[in-house]
Design an enzyme around this catalytic site. Structure first.
Site, PDB file in Angstrom:
ATOM      1  N   ASP A   1       0.834  -1.195   0.000  1.00 26.98           N
ATOM      2  CA  ASP A   1       0.000   0.000   0.000  1.00 26.98           C
ATOM      3  C   ASP A   1       0.873   1.251   0.000  1.00 26.98           C
ATOM      4  O   ASP A   1       2.091   1.197   0.191  1.00 26.98           O
ATOM      5  CB  ASP A   1      -1.014  -0.007   1.144  1.00 26.98           C
ATOM      6  N   ALA A   2       0.247   2.394  -0.230  1.00 28.07           N
ATOM      7  CA  ALA A   2       0.991   3.635  -0.415  1.00 28.07           C
ATOM      8  C   ALA A   2       1.808   4.008   0.819  1.00 28.07           C
ATOM      9  O   ALA A   2       2.867   4.644   0.709  1.00 28.07           O
ATOM     10  CB  ALA A   2       0.031   4.770  -0.774  1.00 28.07           C
TER      11      ALA A   2
END
Length: 262
Positions: free
Chosen positions: A114-115
């Protein structure tokens, strides 16, 4: 190996294929074959006149898969935070295209981070390998280092390996160890083979230690090592062999499932 008769001259001599793949010189490759250390499609080959089709046959030496298709590219990225694991983000966020522009091949990510998570991400144009490695049921081990809130105790580490209940079912870490505690934070290493959505963050939040920073240091046989944040490098011959071996062993065992997203 090709299912042609002994008199058939199609294909390429096995020792030449091994030499072209960078395994060894042709002379040494012949010695490997005669010694029974080379297999084609799972069967040991000891005859020097054997011919194979590099496009379709699978070769391993001493149990390690050999990359024959030189059009396949395998790249390691140390993904920074703030970058989404996609080749084109419809919300305009930084994506992975900036890390693939140096290669002529169209590379894609294996699974996702994820970011807010940094660390090891594999980029490749080998769709078959990506398909296998991205299945959580295949059980590829991942190692994460998490900086969490609070001073974690040995009892909490034991709880992570013993197992906890989340809303989507029970989960436990394969391994967990406390690396450091400083002030109001702790550093913990978690090893898991689960690919459930944001599983590391959810596990640590459940035991009362929300994640502040998270990095993936290892994916299967691959280690991030000293690769700098935001940098890429091609996998070494040894790393490619280890990854392909892992993928081949599970190719027929991994059923469809969700990709990881940590």
């Amino acid at each position: 190996m090709s299912e042609q008769g002994p008199a058939d001259t199609e294909g390429v001599r096995l020792q030449k294929v091994l030499a072209n793949a960078g395994v060894a010189s042709r002379r040494v490759a012949e010695d490997l074959i005669v010694a029974g250390r080379v297999r084609v499609n799972g069967e040991t080959v000891t005859e020097l006149g054997s011919r194979i089709h590099p496009e379709t046959d699978l070769v391993d030496v001493d149990g390690t898969a050999i990359q024959l298709d030189q059009s396949k590219r395998y790249v390691m990225l140390n993904k920074p935070t703030g970058v989404v694991s996609t080749m084109a983000d419809d919300r305009g966020r930084p994506d992975l295209r900036q890390y693939t522009k140096d290669w002529e091949e169209r590379l894609y990510n294996v699974g996702r981070l994820d970011a807010d998570t940094s660390g090891l991400l594999i980029l490749t144009n080998d769709g078959a390998l990506a398909h296998v490695l991205a299945h959580p049921s295949f059980g590829v081990t991942k190692v994460y280092i998490a900086k969490v809130e609070g001073r974690m105790t040995a009892q909490t580490i034991a709880r992570l390996t013993r197992g906890i209940d989340l809303e989507d079912g029970p989960i436990r870490a394969d391994k967990a160890r406390l690396l450091d505690t400083s002030g109001e934070t702790s550093l913990v290493e978690l090893t898991l083979h689960s690919g459930r959505n944001r599983i590391v963050r959810r596990m640590l939040a459940e035991v009362g230690h929300p994640v502040r920073e998270l990095v993936r240091r290892q994916f299967g046989p691959l280690h991030l090592g000293t690769l700098a944040l935001g940098r890429t490098r091609e996998l070494t011959t040894v790393e490619r062999g280890a990854l392909l071996t892992l993928a081949r062993r599970g190719a027929e065992e991994a059923p469809p499932g969700e990709q990881e997203n940590e």
